[in-house]
Motif scaffolding. Structure first.
Motif, short mmCIF file in Angstrom:
data_model
loop_
_atom_site.label_atom_id
_atom_site.label_comp_id
_atom_site.label_asym_id
_atom_site.label_seq_id
_atom_site.Cartn_x
_atom_site.Cartn_y
_atom_site.Cartn_z
N SER A 1 9.39 -1.00 2.07
CA SER A 1 7.96 -0.79 2.30
C SER A 1 7.41 0.34 1.45
CB SER A 1 7.72 -0.45 3.78
OG SER A 1 6.33 -0.35 4.02
N GLY A 2 6.15 0.22 1.09
CA GLY A 2 5.41 1.38 0.59
C GLY A 2 5.15 2.31 1.76
N ILE A 3 4.68 3.49 1.49
CA ILE A 3 4.48 4.47 2.58
C ILE A 3 3.02 4.39 3.08
CG2 ILE A 3 4.81 6.89 3.27
CD1 ILE A 3 7.28 5.75 1.88
N ILE A 4 2.89 4.04 4.35
CA ILE A 4 1.54 4.06 4.92
C ILE A 4 1.45 5.27 5.86
CG2 ILE A 4 -0.11 2.18 5.33
CD1 ILE A 4 2.12 0.63 6.66
N ILE B 1 17.91 6.80 -4.43
CA ILE B 1 17.87 8.08 -5.14
C ILE B 1 16.83 8.05 -6.25
CG2 ILE B 1 19.76 7.47 -6.73
CD1 ILE B 1 20.52 10.62 -5.94
N GLU B 2 16.48 6.85 -6.69
CA GLU B 2 15.43 6.57 -7.67
C GLU B 2 15.74 7.06 -9.08
OE1 GLU B 2 13.30 4.53 -6.71
OE2 GLU B 2 12.35 5.01 -4.82
N LEU B 3 15.98 8.37 -9.23
CA LEU B 3 16.22 8.92 -10.58
C LEU B 3 17.46 9.81 -10.53
CD1 LEU B 3 12.47 9.65 -11.28
CD2 LEU B 3 13.85 7.96 -12.48
N ASN C 1 6.55 13.47 -4.71
CA ASN C 1 6.52 13.48 -3.24
C ASN C 1 7.91 13.29 -2.64
OD1 ASN C 1 3.81 11.88 -4.16
ND2 ASN C 1 3.45 13.40 -2.57
N LYS C 2 8.89 13.01 -3.50
CA LYS C 2 10.25 12.80 -3.00
C LYS C 2 11.15 13.90 -3.51
CE LYS C 2 9.65 7.81 -3.31
NZ LYS C 2 10.15 6.56 -3.89
N ASN C 3 12.25 14.14 -2.81
CA ASN C 3 13.24 15.06 -3.38
C ASN C 3 14.65 14.62 -2.99
OD1 ASN C 3 14.25 16.70 -1.03
ND2 ASN C 3 12.03 17.05 -0.83
N CYS D 1 0.88 -1.18 0.00
CA CYS D 1 0.00 0.00 0.00
C CYS D 1 0.92 1.22 0.00
CB CYS D 1 -0.84 0.05 1.26
SG CYS D 1 -1.91 -1.38 1.45
N CYS D 2 0.52 2.28 -0.68
CA CYS D 2 1.37 3.47 -0.68
C CYS D 2 0.52 4.71 -0.90
CB CYS D 2 2.45 3.35 -1.76
SG CYS D 2 3.73 4.61 -1.52
N ILE D 3 0.86 5.76 -0.16
CA ILE D 3 0.12 7.02 -0.33
C ILE D 3 0.68 7.82 -1.50
CG2 ILE D 3 -0.65 7.21 2.07
CD1 ILE D 3 1.74 9.17 2.51
N TYR D 4 1.83 7.42 -2.03
CA TYR D 4 2.46 8.16 -3.14
C TYR D 4 2.07 7.53 -4.48
CZ TYR D 4 5.53 10.33 0.36
OH TYR D 4 6.05 11.01 1.43
N ASP D 5 2.39 8.28 -5.52
CA ASP D 5 1.99 7.84 -6.85
C ASP D 5 3.15 7.97 -7.84
OD1 ASP D 5 -0.23 6.70 -8.22
OD2 ASP D 5 -0.39 8.55 -9.38
N CYS D 6 4.31 7.44 -7.46
CA CYS D 6 5.48 7.52 -8.34
C CYS D 6 5.13 6.83 -9.66
CB CYS D 6 6.68 6.84 -7.69
SG CYS D 6 7.02 7.49 -6.04
N LYS D 7 5.35 7.54 -10.74
CA LYS D 7 4.81 7.09 -12.05
C LYS D 7 5.32 5.73 -12.48
CE LYS D 7 2.74 11.00 -12.48
NZ LYS D 7 1.43 11.01 -11.81
N TYR D 8 6.56 5.40 -12.14
CA TYR D 8 7.19 4.17 -12.64
C TYR D 8 6.89 2.95 -11.78
CZ TYR D 8 10.11 6.13 -9.01
OH TYR D 8 10.53 6.70 -7.84
N CYS D 9 6.17 3.14 -10.66
CA CYS D 9 6.10 2.08 -9.65
C CYS D 9 4.82 1.25 -9.73
CB CYS D 9 6.22 2.71 -8.27
SG CYS D 9 6.11 1.50 -6.94
N LEU D 10 4.98 -0.05 -9.66
CA LEU D 10 3.83 -0.96 -9.66
C LEU D 10 2.90 -0.68 -8.47
CD1 LEU D 10 2.59 -3.69 -10.76
CD2 LEU D 10 3.99 -4.81 -9.03
N ASN D 11 3.49 -0.30 -7.35
CA ASN D 11 2.71 -0.15 -6.11
C ASN D 11 2.10 1.24 -5.93
OD1 ASN D 11 3.55 -2.78 -5.38
ND2 ASN D 11 5.52 -1.93 -4.74
N ARG D 12 2.24 2.10 -6.91
CA ARG D 12 1.72 3.47 -6.76
C ARG D 12 0.22 3.42 -6.47
NH1 ARG D 12 1.60 5.81 -12.98
NH2 ARG D 12 0.11 4.31 -13.76
N LYS D 13 -0.26 4.45 -5.78
CA LYS D 13 -1.63 4.39 -5.27
C LYS D 13 -2.68 4.30 -6.37
CE LYS D 13 -2.47 9.32 -4.71
NZ LYS D 13 -2.62 10.45 -3.81
S1 SF4 Z 1 8.32 3.98 -5.39
FE1 SF4 Z 1 7.93 3.67 -3.20
S2 SF4 Z 1 7.01 5.59 -2.54
FE2 SF4 Z 1 6.84 5.56 -4.78
S3 SF4 Z 1 4.81 4.70 -5.18
FE3 SF4 Z 1 6.29 3.02 -5.19
S4 SF4 Z 1 6.24 2.20 -3.12
FE4 SF4 Z 1 5.33 4.23 -3.06
#
Ligand code: SF4
Length: 404
Positions: A108-111, A165-167, A179-181, A62-74
């Motif tokens: 973890s995703g962000i809860i 760092i992700e990107l 949501n990240k910097n 579960c995650c409150i964020y919506d990172c475009k590349y992520c399967l788990n985005r909200k």
């Molecule tokens: S990359 Fe991390 S923070 Fe971003 S949507 Fe996916 S689980 Fe959430």
């Protein structure tokens, strides 16, 4: 939801995080079970469920964020699950006792928010260490934006910490993960760097960078890595070829992950960490991307043919390391063997030199492997291209815990 179902979901969700390879920690086991020292940990599961040997899971997808590349985005409509801290402990201990794993990689995703999520990670690992006396290797992901006090608490429980760092640039992060910097990443890396000792993150820190989701060149990517290695003494930067799993107009229209590019970045990263190369040796503004057909060291050597061919029997250790096909081990073997005899091409093969690459750049006891007329860029380049065996993009496959 049954524990097994949660495990299937949360192990599968974790497989996109590449930042969990580990080097051995030297932290000793004084009581309880498990031992982080000499554990020889790697980070995958075979398709029959056999662990090879870190249990790699998310606490929740579960995650409150919506990172475009992520399967788990909200915004993705996927099956969600959350482990309790006790459930993670039960699985880890159970798998450990069955000899499936030697350690744990927990992300973890962000809860709710960053601090709440970090507290849950801390609670889980604290239970593992203090209630179950698990002394095995633990690598946890630090949650960006969490308070420094929580980073400190987590760092005292784990062997390795990663802040992803992700990107490669702040602008890309703003675009795809707003949501990240990068300041949040830098703050954690700086704190870990300044406080690392045998009790706090003893195996050091690593990070993950996604490649190909945004427009940065290899030069920009490698400059970011060089900066992090230099500023924060990172153990590893993991390059993760962007996997096109979401539809979004901000994402590139790739059909397959850029695996070959990822491979070149890893090769270049190796040159930075072990061969004294600098990014400016390998790339510049005129050539900001690696030659996809030739590995970075051979490409560098081709651009500096005036330095070659090198006489194996007299080249310095540093010069030997610059020769394509010669690594640290073989360079050391050459140095020690040539005290006793003159080295020939045949000897080099026995010393682990990759002769099919090295032969174009060396002479042995005054001899080139062929007619010296063939020592020219065109001939060498075309042969190196034929011999390159790096992965091609059609063989991409993720390992899964419960395939079949
Ligand atoms: S990359 Fe991390 S923070 Fe971003 S949507 Fe996916 S689980 Fe959430």
């Amino acid at each position: 939801m049954q524990l097994k179902e949660k495990l299937i979901i949360l192990a599968d969700s974790a497989k996109y995080d590449a930042s969990c390879s580990s080097s051995g920690s030297m932290r000793k086991n004084n009581k309880g079970i498990g031992n982080a020292a000499f554990s020889g940990i790697c980070h995958s599961f075979a398709s029959d469920g056999r662990c090879i040997s870190l249990l790699k899971i998310l606490m929740t997808n579960c995650c409150i964020y919506d990172c475009k590349y992520c399967l788990n985005r909200k915004s993705n409509n996927i099956k969600r699950a959350t482990f309790t801290p006790e459930e993670i402990c039960a699985i880890t201990i159970n798998f450990y006792k069955r000899n499936y794993i030697e350690g744990l990689f927990l992300s973890s995703g962000i809860i709710k928010n960053a601090n709440y999520t970090m507290e849950l990670l801390i609670k889980t690992i604290s239970l593992l260490r203090n209630k179950y006396h698990f002394n095995g290797y633990i690598h946890a992901k630090a949650i960006l934006g969490a308070d420094q006090m929580l980073v400190k608490k987590l760092g005292l429980l784990v062997d390795r910490l990663s802040a992803n760092i992700e990107l490669p640039t702040s602008d890309s992060l703003k675009l795809l993960a707003p949501n990240k910097n990068q300041n949040q990443v830098n703050d954690i890396m700086q704190y870990v760097h300044d406080h690392k000792d045998e009790k706090f993150v003893p195996s050091g820190q690593s990070t993950q960078m996604i490649i190909g989701a945004t427009a940065e060149s290899d030069l920009q990517i490698m400059q970011q890595s060089e900066k992090m290695y230099h500023n924060y003494s990172l153990k590893r930067v993991f390059y993760s070829a962007y996997i096109p799993i979401n539809n979004d107009k901000l994402l590139p229209a790739l059909k397959l992950p850029p695996l070959k590019r990822e491979h070149r970045l890893y090769q270049a990263d190796w040159l930075l960490r072990f061969y004294n190369f600098k990014v400016s040796d390998l790339l510049d503004l005129e050539n900001p991307n690696f030659n996809i057909l030739i590995d970075p060291k051979a490409n560098w050597a081709l651009k500096h043919l005036e330095l070659f061919p090198k006489e194996i029997n007299t080249a310095s250790y540093h010069e030997l390391l610059q020769i394509p096909g010669i690594g640290e081990k073989s360079a050391k073997r050459i140095i020690s063997s040539r005290k006793h005899f003159k080295i020939t091409f045949k000897d080099l093969k026995l010393m682990g030199v990759v002769l099919k690459r090295a032969k174009y750049f060396i002479i042995c006891d005054g001899k080139y492997f062929a007619n010296t007329n063939l020592f020219n860029k065109r001939f060498i380049e075309s042969n190196l291209i034929l011999e390159d065996k790096s992965p091609n993009t059609h063989n991409y496959q993720q390992l899964s815990l419960f395939n079949g």
